[in-house]
Motif scaffolding. Sequence first.
Motif, short mmCIF file in Angstrom:
data_model
loop_
_atom_site.label_atom_id
_atom_site.label_comp_id
_atom_site.label_asym_id
_atom_site.label_seq_id
_atom_site.Cartn_x
_atom_site.Cartn_y
_atom_site.Cartn_z
N SER A 126 5.62 1.64 -7.32
CA SER A 126 4.55 0.78 -7.87
C SER A 126 4.92 -0.67 -7.59
N SER A 127 4.75 -1.07 -6.35
CA SER A 127 5.08 -2.45 -5.98
C SER A 127 3.95 -3.39 -6.40
N ALA A 128 4.28 -4.66 -6.38
CA ALA A 128 3.29 -5.71 -6.67
C ALA A 128 3.67 -6.92 -5.83
N SER A 129 2.77 -7.91 -5.78
CA SER A 129 3.07 -9.06 -4.93
C SER A 129 4.01 -10.02 -5.66
N ARG A 130 4.71 -10.82 -4.88
CA ARG A 130 5.58 -11.82 -5.51
C ARG A 130 4.76 -12.73 -6.44
N LEU A 183 11.31 3.89 -8.87
CA LEU A 183 10.62 2.61 -8.72
C LEU A 183 9.13 2.72 -9.06
N VAL A 184 8.81 3.71 -9.87
CA VAL A 184 7.48 3.75 -10.48
C VAL A 184 7.65 3.16 -11.88
N VAL A 185 7.04 2.01 -12.08
CA VAL A 185 7.14 1.29 -13.36
C VAL A 185 5.71 1.22 -13.90
N SER A 186 5.41 2.05 -14.86
CA SER A 186 3.99 2.24 -15.17
C SER A 186 3.57 1.78 -16.56
#
Length: 284
Positions: free
Chosen positions: A167-171, A256-259
């Motif tokens: 679950s990536s996100a942008s900087r 790395l799934v942070v939900s």
Amino acid sequence: MSIVVTGATGHLGRHVVEQLLDKVPADRITAVVRDEAKAADLAARGVKLAVADYNAPETFGSVFAPGDRVLLISGNEFDKGRPAQHQVVIDAAKAAGVALLAYTSAPGSLSAALADDHRVTEQALLASGLPYTLLRNGWYHENYTENLAPVLEHDAVVAAAGQGRVSSASRADYAAAAVAVLTGEGHENKTYELGGDEAWSFAEYAAELSRQTGKEIAYNAVSPEVLTGILTGAGLPGPFAAILAGVDASIEKGELVVSGGDLSRLAGRPTTPLAEAITAALKG
Ligand SMILES: NC(=O)c1ccc[n+]([C@@H]2O[C@H](COP(=O)([O-])OP(=O)(O)OC[C@H]3O[C@@H](n4cnc5c(N)ncnc54)[C@H](OP(=O)(O)O)[C@@H]3O)[C@@H](O)[C@H]2O)c1
């Protein structure tokens, strides 16, 4: 009282300072930089500069003042002992009596070696007795979207993550969370697990790249050992390549799934979809 941002000329730091400038007067912001010339644009906009290096404790002697709110952005010199570098900042902040020290860490679920420095720094921060905020940042979209050249050259996404999701996100999303903590109230002694609203698999990533480029881009799942070999072949130092392959192994295990939704809650908006980050990268 200032809001002080270390690593201000890095990718994340620049987003943080930019977003702070939308919320507080420039002269309330201090950018901590190694190279003043790199921050000339910030100085021109009225941001105060402090020149300091994590490797030189004496340079942090007068960076902080009582009541400051500080963002310690973790360093990128993996070979120089990041925990000791971060300790320099924690000690200086403690000596000055800052009101808050926020630290960009890694998700609590991440067992890969990459997280080791972060866990040590978290413990040091807690031991300092300073009011703290742990910003446990998940993975950046940009880790992928800024490295599209080999993917487009070989029409393949290569990873050692199996069918795991991330679950990536942008900087910019993570920066928004940091800015909310630095400018808001009630974040003392809190730990935030930060990740994007949607988790994706590498097969889905390859499919989205295919859709946006009109090319047939496959997902080539390899073992961590093979990935380490590919990365060293591309010029990365062996130990760092192994660390990155270890992150993929963690992704396969779902680490790395942070939900929990902390990131969109702090940012006050949904996180940036991966597809949007791909579009921006392909345009750039
Ligand atoms: N969550 C993720 O996916 C992810 C991915 C990569 C990295 N990270 C971590 O998150 C941090 C911020 O990400 P980023 O993309 O902004 O990384 P970045 O662009 O590499 O920025 C790192 C910043 O740390 C500063 N720095 C490094 N060593 C220093 C030292 N000895 N003294 C003072 N400052 C020092 C750099 O200063 P200069 O501007 O002078 O070079 C730079 O501003 C990274 O450093 C790393 O710890 C997270």
